[in-house]
Design a protein around this motif. Structure first.
Motif, PDB file in Angstrom:
ATOM      1  N   THR A 493       0.832  -1.207   0.000  1.00 44.54           N
ATOM      2  CA  THR A 493       0.000   0.000   0.000  1.00 44.54           C
ATOM      3  C   THR A 493       0.861   1.251   0.000  1.00 44.54           C
ATOM      4  OG1 THR A 493      -1.580  -1.239   1.357  1.00 44.54           O
ATOM      5  CG2 THR A 493      -1.945   1.132   1.155  1.00 44.54           C
ATOM      6  N   ILE A 494       1.842   1.288   0.884  1.00 40.74           N
ATOM      7  CA  ILE A 494       2.706   2.472   1.010  1.00 40.74           C
ATOM      8  C   ILE A 494       3.517   2.687  -0.264  1.00 40.74           C
ATOM      9  CG2 ILE A 494       4.592   3.504   2.332  1.00 40.74           C
ATOM     10  CD1 ILE A 494       3.638   1.782   4.735  1.00 40.74           C
ATOM     11  N   LYS A 516       7.586   9.222   7.136  1.00 38.68           N
ATOM     12  CA  LYS A 516       6.767   8.810   8.285  1.00 38.68           C
ATOM     13  C   LYS A 516       6.628   7.294   8.348  1.00 38.68           C
ATOM     14  CE  LYS A 516       3.983  13.019   8.782  1.00 38.68           C
ATOM     15  NZ  LYS A 516       2.608  13.600   8.693  1.00 38.68           N
ATOM     16  N   ALA A 517       6.455   6.669   7.184  1.00 39.63           N
ATOM     17  CA  ALA A 517       6.323   5.219   7.150  1.00 39.63           C
ATOM     18  C   ALA A 517       7.613   4.539   7.575  1.00 39.63           C
ATOM     19  CB  ALA A 517       5.922   4.758   5.750  1.00 39.63           C
ATOM     20  N   SER A 518       8.737   5.112   7.116  1.00 38.33           N
ATOM     21  CA  SER A 518      10.035   4.550   7.476  1.00 38.33           C
ATOM     22  C   SER A 518      10.288   4.662   8.973  1.00 38.33           C
ATOM     23  CB  SER A 518      11.139   5.267   6.694  1.00 38.33           C
ATOM     24  OG  SER A 518      12.405   4.741   7.032  1.00 38.33           O
ATOM     25  N   ASP A 519       9.968   5.844   9.534  1.00 39.68           N
ATOM     26  CA  ASP A 519      10.141   6.030  10.977  1.00 39.68           C
ATOM     27  C   ASP A 519       9.261   5.059  11.762  1.00 39.68           C
ATOM     28  OD1 ASP A 519      11.868   8.074  10.410  1.00 39.68           O
ATOM     29  OD2 ASP A 519      10.413   9.689  10.761  1.00 39.68           O
ATOM     30  N   SER A 520       8.035   4.896  11.306  1.00 38.64           N
ATOM     31  CA  SER A 520       7.099   3.994  11.992  1.00 38.64           C
ATOM     32  C   SER A 520       7.581   2.559  11.931  1.00 38.64           C
ATOM     33  CB  SER A 520       5.712   4.113  11.346  1.00 38.64           C
ATOM     34  OG  SER A 520       4.816   3.200  11.924  1.00 38.64           O
ATOM     35  N   MET A 521       8.100   2.161  10.773  1.00 40.62           N
ATOM     36  CA  MET A 521       8.567   0.786  10.624  1.00 40.62           C
ATOM     37  C   MET A 521       9.815   0.527  11.448  1.00 40.62           C
ATOM     38  SD  MET A 521       7.900  -0.052   6.609  1.00 40.62           S
ATOM     39  CE  MET A 521       6.223  -0.127   5.966  1.00 40.62           C
ATOM     40  N   HIS A 522      10.689   1.546  11.541  1.00 36.25           N
ATOM     41  CA  HIS A 522      11.889   1.395  12.365  1.00 36.25           C
ATOM     42  C   HIS A 522      11.506   1.248  13.835  1.00 36.25           C
ATOM     43  CE1 HIS A 522      15.294   1.652   9.682  1.00 36.25           C
ATOM     44  NE2 HIS A 522      14.721   2.657   9.011  1.00 36.25           N
ATOM     45  N   LEU A 523      10.489   2.017  14.265  1.00 28.45           N
ATOM     46  CA  LEU A 523      10.029   1.908  15.647  1.00 28.45           C
ATOM     47  C   LEU A 523       9.433   0.538  15.921  1.00 28.45           C
ATOM     48  CD1 LEU A 523       8.308   5.347  16.343  1.00 28.45           C
ATOM     49  CD2 LEU A 523      10.233   4.361  17.592  1.00 28.45           C
ATOM     50  N   GLY A 524       8.651   0.052  14.941  1.00 28.14           N
ATOM     51  CA  GLY A 524       7.982  -1.226  15.133  1.00 28.14           C
ATOM     52  C   GLY A 524       8.928  -2.399  15.111  1.00 28.14           C
ATOM     53  N   ARG A 530      15.244  -5.746  13.508  1.00 27.67           N
ATOM     54  CA  ARG A 530      15.174  -5.754  12.055  1.00 27.67           C
ATOM     55  C   ARG A 530      14.618  -4.431  11.545  1.00 27.67           C
ATOM     56  NH1 ARG A 530      11.531 -10.800  10.806  1.00 27.67           N
ATOM     57  NH2 ARG A 530      10.334  -9.766  12.453  1.00 27.67           N
ATOM     58  N   THR A 531      15.006  -4.060  10.355  1.00 33.70           N
ATOM     59  CA  THR A 531      14.471  -2.849   9.731  1.00 33.70           C
ATOM     60  C   THR A 531      13.872  -3.214   8.395  1.00 33.70           C
ATOM     61  OG1 THR A 531      16.595  -2.355   8.697  1.00 33.70           O
ATOM     62  CG2 THR A 531      16.174  -1.346  10.839  1.00 33.70           C
ATOM     63  N   THR A 532      12.927  -2.420   7.950  1.00 37.93           N
ATOM     64  CA  THR A 532      12.248  -2.643   6.677  1.00 37.93           C
ATOM     65  C   THR A 532      12.399  -1.407   5.814  1.00 37.93           C
ATOM     66  OG1 THR A 532      10.641  -4.025   7.797  1.00 37.93           O
ATOM     67  CG2 THR A 532      10.064  -3.261   5.592  1.00 37.93           C
ATOM     68  N   THR A 533      12.842  -1.591   4.587  1.00 36.41           N
ATOM     69  CA  THR A 533      13.002  -0.477   3.663  1.00 36.41           C
ATOM     70  C   THR A 533      11.741  -0.337   2.833  1.00 36.41           C
ATOM     71  OG1 THR A 533      15.349  -0.911   3.534  1.00 36.41           O
ATOM     72  CG2 THR A 533      14.394   0.467   1.799  1.00 36.41           C
ATOM     73  N   VAL A 534      11.234   0.879   2.742  1.00 33.94           N
ATOM     74  CA  VAL A 534      10.052   1.135   1.945  1.00 33.94           C
ATOM     75  C   VAL A 534      10.476   1.282   0.490  1.00 33.94           C
ATOM     76  CG1 VAL A 534       8.132   2.705   1.542  1.00 33.94           C
ATOM     77  CG2 VAL A 534       8.933   2.297   3.875  1.00 33.94           C
ATOM     78  N   GLY A 535       9.981   0.413  -0.337  1.00 35.39           N
ATOM     79  CA  GLY A 535      10.334   0.464  -1.751  1.00 35.39           C
ATOM     80  C   GLY A 535       9.447   1.428  -2.511  1.00 35.39           C
ATOM     81  N   ASN A 536       9.902   1.822  -3.677  1.00 30.04           N
ATOM     82  CA  ASN A 536       9.086   2.733  -4.492  1.00 30.04           C
ATOM     83  C   ASN A 536       9.110   2.317  -5.955  1.00 30.04           C
ATOM     84  OD1 ASN A 536      11.677   3.373  -5.156  1.00 30.04           O
ATOM     85  ND2 ASN A 536      11.553   5.550  -4.620  1.00 30.04           N
ATOM     86  N   ASN A 537       9.208   0.984  -6.143  1.00 29.11           N
ATOM     87  CA  ASN A 537       9.332   0.506  -7.511  1.00 29.11           C
ATOM     88  C   ASN A 537       8.061  -0.170  -8.005  1.00 29.11           C
ATOM     89  OD1 ASN A 537       9.460  -1.642  -5.842  1.00 29.11           O
ATOM     90  ND2 ASN A 537      11.193  -2.663  -6.867  1.00 29.11           N
TER      91      ASN A 537
END
Length: 544
Positions: A493-494, A516-524, A530-537
């Protein structure tokens, strides 16, 4: 003192001299005196201080007090006033009441929901060396438990058990009912603690097979089957032996957690037990379990074994097998079992029709599914939400969106039913992919009006649908609403929204959402490292 009070008081002295002059009063004079006392109570319900006289002290004995409480509570239907008289006579006049008075008042107060007053009566009763009879105890326990006074119930039952000697026991039905009520409201740990800490330890508690069945049922409902078997192993030490209900409970529990081989073994064990034999519930539980796993050959073999053992299947048995074949799209086998069911005298219900419709829709034979829908309506069998959901999804898969929309309208017109999001999502997806975003928005509004809470899939479908139409501000609005409702978007979705925003020339908004999504995912993910990278492809085509 008012004139009428003085007159009644004087008349009471005249008519009740037998009470004063003799230790034995006539029934008529006693009844008359009870009516006098009741009259005073009703006239002066706010204050009963006028009873604080030598005359009433001398003539108000425990039997008269019982008559007063009975008349006020039952005849006048005023348990609250009866309690006031009871409390005043005990505390001020120092009257020791009879056990039947306590029982009567407890019963009356519990029946009208005056649990605080009933608890006071119980405490007085206990102080005076009495405890409720088993019949009253059953009502008190049930009433207090329904009112959420579980701790008080435990204290009452424990006190009863402590006072009882080994020749007198607490009726097992009373605490079995209490334990069952705890199980029904998922107070499982509390029930286990009371059962192990008191029922199995105090001699006046004599648990029976039903007691252990209640505990095992609660464990199985919470999928804690191993704990249920612990009670199964220990019950024989208390002289309790498993019955058919015991085995059915454990078998059903095993089937719920897909331990089918163990369930089948237990079925075999039941068949070897003297005095216990499997019934239709036993077999149906195992058959249904195998059907849910798609092991239809085993399920059918058990069905045949069941009949050979002289156990006739019921509607639930047939429905389980029909649904199992339907889930595997083996419609021919499902229809054979359906015909066998009808020839056995059973009429198809909503589960039968829904399973067959599901089977045809899975097979891609939507026309046959719709024929069954018509037959269902002709037979006056009301469809369930799942029936609607199956047909709406199937219609959307072949792009019959208007027909799916008509079905959805029928469902929304049914009173008392709030369809879950999975009913709406296929038709939302269909209209969005067809570019009819406004129709999708209208359905979205209908969902809210019906009280349906949108899920992640609902928002994702609509956000992507608006992106494909180039309606980016509305897509962002939906995204913000999604977050405000506490519905967490997934990476798809993001990423899709960010990609579409950038293609639409809204890079600043895209960067803001991405950050904001990246910050939220890093917090979660910080707790797991673990960290999650938000893709844009994501390649979503948008209108230009």
């Amino acid at each position: 003192m008012q004139f009428w009070v003085r007159k009644i008081f004087s008349t009471a002295l005249f008519h009740s001299h037998a009470l004063i002059g003799s230790s034995r009063s006539s029934p008529a004079s006693t009844r008359w005196f009870i009516k006098v006392v009741c009259t005073f109570c009703t006239r002066h319900s706010q204050s009963l201080n006028f009873f604080d006289t030598d005359y009433f002290r001398e003539n108000l004995n425990p039997s008269v007090a019982f008559g007063v409480v009975h008349h006020i509570s039952n005849t006048l239907n005023n348990p609250g006033l009866a309690f006031s008289f009871f409390s005043y006579s005990r505390l001020t006049l120092k009257l020791i009441h009879l056990r039947p008075t306590f029982d009567l008042l407890l019963r009356s107060l519990c029946q009208v929901g005056f649990h605080d007053s009933a608890q006071v009566v119980y405490e007085y009763m206990r102080t005076d060396g009495f405890l409720p009879s088993n019949s009253v105890l059953e009502l008190v326990v049930s009433s207090f438990a329904n009112a959420g006074k579980f701790r008080t119930v435990e204290e009452i039952l424990i006190a009863k058990a402590v006072i009882c000697n080994e020749k007198e026991t607490v009726d097992s039905y009373v605490y079995n009912n209490f334990l069952s009520m705890l199980m029904d409201i998922n107070q499982i740990d509390e029930a286990v603690a009371f059962f192990r800490g008191h029922v199995l330890r105090l001699k006046s508690f004599c648990p029976d097979t039903c007691s252990f069945n209640v505990m095992m049922r609660g464990m199985c409902r919470m999928n804690r089957v191993d704990k249920a078997f612990e009670f199964f192993e220990v019950m024989r030490r208390f002289g309790c032996y498993p019955d058919r209900v015991t085995y059915n409970t454990l078998i059903n529990g095993l089937c719920r957690v897909d331990k089918m081989d163990r369930a089948k073994e237990l079925l075999r064990e039941v068949k070897t037990q003297p005095g216990v034999s499997p019934n239709v519930v036993t077999y149906t539980s195992v058959i249904s379990g195998y059907c849910k796993l798609g092991k239809m050959d085993v399920a059918v073999a058990l069905f045949d074994e069941m009949i050979n053992d002289g156990v006739n299947p019921n509607l639930f048995t047939f429905n389980a097998i029909i649904d199992g074949f339907g889930k595997k799209a083996e419609v021919a086998s499902a229809m054979k079992m359906y015909e066998r069911m009808v020839s056995s005298g059973f009429s198809p219900d909503v589960v039968t029709f829904t399973s067959l419709i599901d089977g045809y829709c899975r097979l891609g034979e939507l026309g046959q599914g719709l024929k069954l829908w018509d037959e269902m309506n002709e037979k006056k069998v009301p469809p369930s939400v799942f029936t609607f959901s199956i047909l709406i999804s199937a219609l959307c898969r072949v792009n019959w969106l208007n027909e799916a929309r008509d079905l959805l309208r029928q469902l929304n017109q049914m009173k008392g039913i709030v369809p879950p999001p999975f009913v709406y999502n296929p038709i939302l997806d269909g209209f969005c992919k067809a570019g009819a975003v406004d129709e999708a928005n209208a359905i979205f509004v209908e969902m809210e009006a019906k009280g349906c809470v949108h899920d992640k899939m609902t928002f994702t479908i609509l956000i992507l649908g608006h992106c494909m139409k180039g309606r980016m501000y509305e897509a962002v609005g939906l995204y913000d609403k999604m977050l405000s409702m506490g519905c967490a978007p997934d990476n798809v979705t993001i990423s899709s929204l960010i990609s579409c925003l950038r293609k639409a020339g809204m890079a600043c908004k895209a960067n803001e959402i991405e950050q904001k999504a990246s910050d939220s995912m890093h917090l979660g993910s910080s707790s797991s490292g673990r960290t999650t990278t938000v893709g844009n492809n994501m390649n979503v085509i948008i209108a230009t």
